[in-house]
Design a protein around this motif. Structure first.
Motif, PDB file in Angstrom:
ATOM      1  N   UNK A 133      -4.554 -16.680  15.106  1.00  8.89           N
ATOM      2  CA  UNK A 133      -3.757 -15.529  15.548  1.00  8.89           C
ATOM      3  C   UNK A 133      -4.094 -14.278  14.751  1.00  8.89           C
ATOM      4  N   UNK A 134      -4.688 -14.456  13.550  1.00 11.39           N
ATOM      5  CA  UNK A 134      -5.055 -13.297  12.732  1.00 11.39           C
ATOM      6  C   UNK A 134      -6.503 -12.855  12.934  1.00 11.39           C
ATOM      7  N   UNK A 135      -7.282 -13.658  13.676  1.00  6.59           N
ATOM      8  CA  UNK A 135      -8.698 -13.295  13.829  1.00  6.59           C
ATOM      9  C   UNK A 135      -8.906 -11.889  14.395  1.00  6.59           C
ATOM     10  N   UNK A 291      -7.096  -3.340   0.906  1.00 10.65           N
ATOM     11  CA  UNK A 291      -5.801  -2.816   1.335  1.00 10.65           C
ATOM     12  C   UNK A 291      -5.512  -3.195   2.793  1.00 10.65           C
ATOM     13  N   UNK A 292      -6.515  -3.100   3.643  1.00 12.59           N
ATOM     14  CA  UNK A 292      -6.300  -3.398   5.070  1.00 12.59           C
ATOM     15  C   UNK A 292      -5.980  -4.873   5.278  1.00 12.59           C
ATOM     16  N   UNK A 293      -6.704  -5.731   4.568  1.00 15.80           N
ATOM     17  CA  UNK A 293      -6.432  -7.173   4.682  1.00 15.80           C
ATOM     18  C   UNK A 293      -4.998  -7.451   4.229  1.00 15.80           C
ATOM     19  N   UNK A 294      -4.601  -6.787   3.154  1.00 14.90           N
ATOM     20  CA  UNK A 294      -3.241  -6.975   2.641  1.00 14.90           C
ATOM     21  C   UNK A 294      -2.195  -6.531   3.677  1.00 14.90           C
ATOM     22  N   UNK A 295      -2.430  -5.386   4.298  1.00 14.90           N
ATOM     23  CA  UNK A 295      -1.471  -4.895   5.299  1.00 14.90           C
ATOM     24  C   UNK A 295      -1.398  -5.836   6.500  1.00 14.90           C
ATOM     25  N   UNK A 296      -2.548  -6.401   6.870  1.00 17.25           N
ATOM     26  CA  UNK A 296      -2.561  -7.364   7.980  1.00 17.25           C
ATOM     27  C   UNK A 296      -1.801  -8.612   7.563  1.00 17.25           C
ATOM     28  N   UNK A 297      -2.060  -9.066   6.352  1.00 16.16           N
ATOM     29  CA  UNK A 297      -1.423 -10.295   5.849  1.00 16.16           C
ATOM     30  C   UNK A 297       0.090 -10.151   5.786  1.00 16.16           C
ATOM     31  N   UNK A 302      -0.975  -4.184  13.140  1.00 15.64           N
ATOM     32  CA  UNK A 302      -1.387  -5.116  14.180  1.00 15.64           C
ATOM     33  C   UNK A 302      -2.561  -4.514  14.961  1.00 15.64           C
ATOM     34  N   UNK A 303      -3.697  -4.355  14.279  1.00 19.55           N
ATOM     35  CA  UNK A 303      -4.826  -3.675  14.918  1.00 19.55           C
ATOM     36  C   UNK A 303      -5.518  -4.516  15.981  1.00 19.55           C
TER      37      UNK A 303
END
Lengths: 335, 335
Positions: A133-135, A291-297, A302-303
């Protein structure tokens, strides 16, 4: 890509470690970028060219000098190879690293595996192995999100600012997301497609402007007390869109641009009298990846919604066709 | 200027207060700018055009709303009229003020008197009435110093930076002075004229590069570990010099430019792949004037040396000729 319009999925030898700073990544997903359409449409040359520069996957093997990722780690990579240690990288411009290399030109990640040079400086591992779901979101970070984010930063988006975004493709939408996250007061999306307008609003656009060119500039001025936007993102890359972005920026404002066609010629005198800051170039995605990975995590952004078609890698040719015919904005290729 | 090449000193009516924000200034000195040569050489149209936009003088009369200067005050003015209160001015871009007006086009300060609109936002008074020994320096602040200073600021010159200056005219020399004052580590002057090189070193240049164009770029790279300069000032304005400046700037570096010819076309793709910040435009001199006057008053800077010919106003035509024939870098006109 054998030649313009002719993409084939073929067997090649598995990549192997060549340098002690290399990693071999077994790819989980890749995608097709708007810029892949340039050679597809014959705007750039293509002669049996490897394709693809956006990627997520699992590290399979590392060279002797690689320290920050190890086999089994799930990683997101930047579309430009960087050592992340040189003076240019340290200043945050990893896409201009002294060891910069375009993944699209030398690696090609529309593939099962890829050799990534300067693995420590190019790849960032995720906190844990993500579920499928995060791919899409993580894959977006590899280029379109990182590029849109850079565009918003280059345009100096932030609190108190009105940000205008020229272009409603994946990068433009991600710039809207970024401007919102960076705290912009008002975000004007320049878009005339109802579906994209909907996504633009989802990602944070407060206003929509459908006019283009000089008329678009007039509308932006009307919406900003005659001054123009503080921050403008240019995410189309044509002559008209570039000059529209210049015209929409207020004196002393900032224009961030993240792609221009080969035939764009900027009249020096117009740029001069505009009196604006500009910053452009291939995005230093590596700067923003942690930072982006952290925000997604954390579920803050929800890009992944920019992908509107998912195909298995084998069907890459159909993916190109769908994007070329504008049936899809952005295609994810799964393995 | 009746027409290209034809400058005359003629009697005109004395200017009068038209708006309550106006001031009438009795000019002490004016000068001829490199940009005055554009119409003189027929590059820009000229049809009985008033001339001159650099000026120092004594306030003679003020409108009812003028508060910061009064009759008898000695003032230095900016070459662009600004109210210094609008949002754009408050952001430091007075040359893009909502009331911006080019002194060169509407006022003309190669004259005995001038009506200066928005006097509070355009003029800055000196601490006391200066002696004639300070006239050249204060006059320089009105444009060439202010413009060179802005160029250095736009190029982000400062401690730890290597600054390259393309152009050894008055503005280029002032950018060198500014870079030095702003604390740059190293200042490379691109100049091939022995006299200008001497002045460049006087103002703070640590290195001289005589090569131009691509060869100039190669030399700058050699001097900066292959990376290019952090900060580049473009103070010539031709196609070649602009692209030389782009090429000399390192990835992520800053290019400040303060004038381009009408025929300059910047290839978008080259600017894009350079990956640099740019900031240009007519300098917001008003932003810097209080600080520059203070530095001149304290004897910290000596910008007046850029004037190498002084003539009475009546001999303005000879001043134009001398600059056109490169017998003079910059001409001061006294009254």
């Amino acid at each position: 890509m054998h030649k313009a319009g002719d993409v084939r999925v073929e067997d090649r030898d598995d990549p192997v470690i060549l340098e002690p700073t290399d990693a071999i990544v077994k790819l989980t997903a890749s995608c097709i970028c708007g810029s892949d359409l340039w050679p597809y449409r014959g705007i750039e040359p293509a002669d049996h060219q490897v394709m693809g520069h956006e990627y997520i996957g699992v590290v399979e093997e590392i060279g002797a000098d690689v320290k920050t990722v190890k086999p089994g780690d799930f990683v997101v990579g930047s579309f430009v190879i960087s050592d992340n240690t040189c003076e240019i990288c340290q200043a945050g411009f990893q896409s201009k690293c002294v060891h910069a290399e375009f993944v699209a030109q030398t690696v090609g990640t529309q593939a099962e595996k890829a050799r990534i040079p300067h693995a420590d400086g190019t790849l960032v591992k995720t906190p844990e192995t993500p579920g499928p779901e995060l791919y899409p979101a993580l894959l977006a970070a590899s280029d379109v999100l990182g590029t849109g984010w850079y565009a918003a930063v280059a345009a100096d988006a932030g609190p108190g600012k009105t940000v205008a975004v020229v272009g409603d493709g994946a990068v433009g939408l991600m710039a809207i997301l970024a401007a919102k996250q960076l705290g912009a007061d008002r975000i004007i999306a320049m878009s005339r497609h109802p579906e994209r307008q909907k996504l633009a609003r989802y990602y944070g656009a407060t206003d929509i402007v459908e006019e283009r060119g000089d008329e678009g500039v007039v509308r932006i001025k009307e919406l900003t007390g005659g001054l123009g936007a503080h921050s403008v993102v240019e995410a189309v890359g044509t002559q008209e869109s570039f000059m529209q972005a210049v015209g929409a920026t207020r004196g002393g404002g900032h224009l961030g641009y993240v792609g221009v066609n080969y035939d764009v010629q900027i009249p020096g005198i117009e740029l001069f009298f505009a009196g604006i800051h500009t910053l452009g170039g291939p995005a230093p995605v590596r700067r923003f990846l942690p930072d982006l990975i952290d925000r997604i995590w954390q579920g803050e952004i929800d890009p992944g919604k920019v992908f509107d078609l998912t195909l298995p890698l084998e069907e890459a040719p159909e993916g190109y066709k769908a994007m070329d015919e504008r049936r899809a904005t952005k295609v994810m290729l799964t393995l």
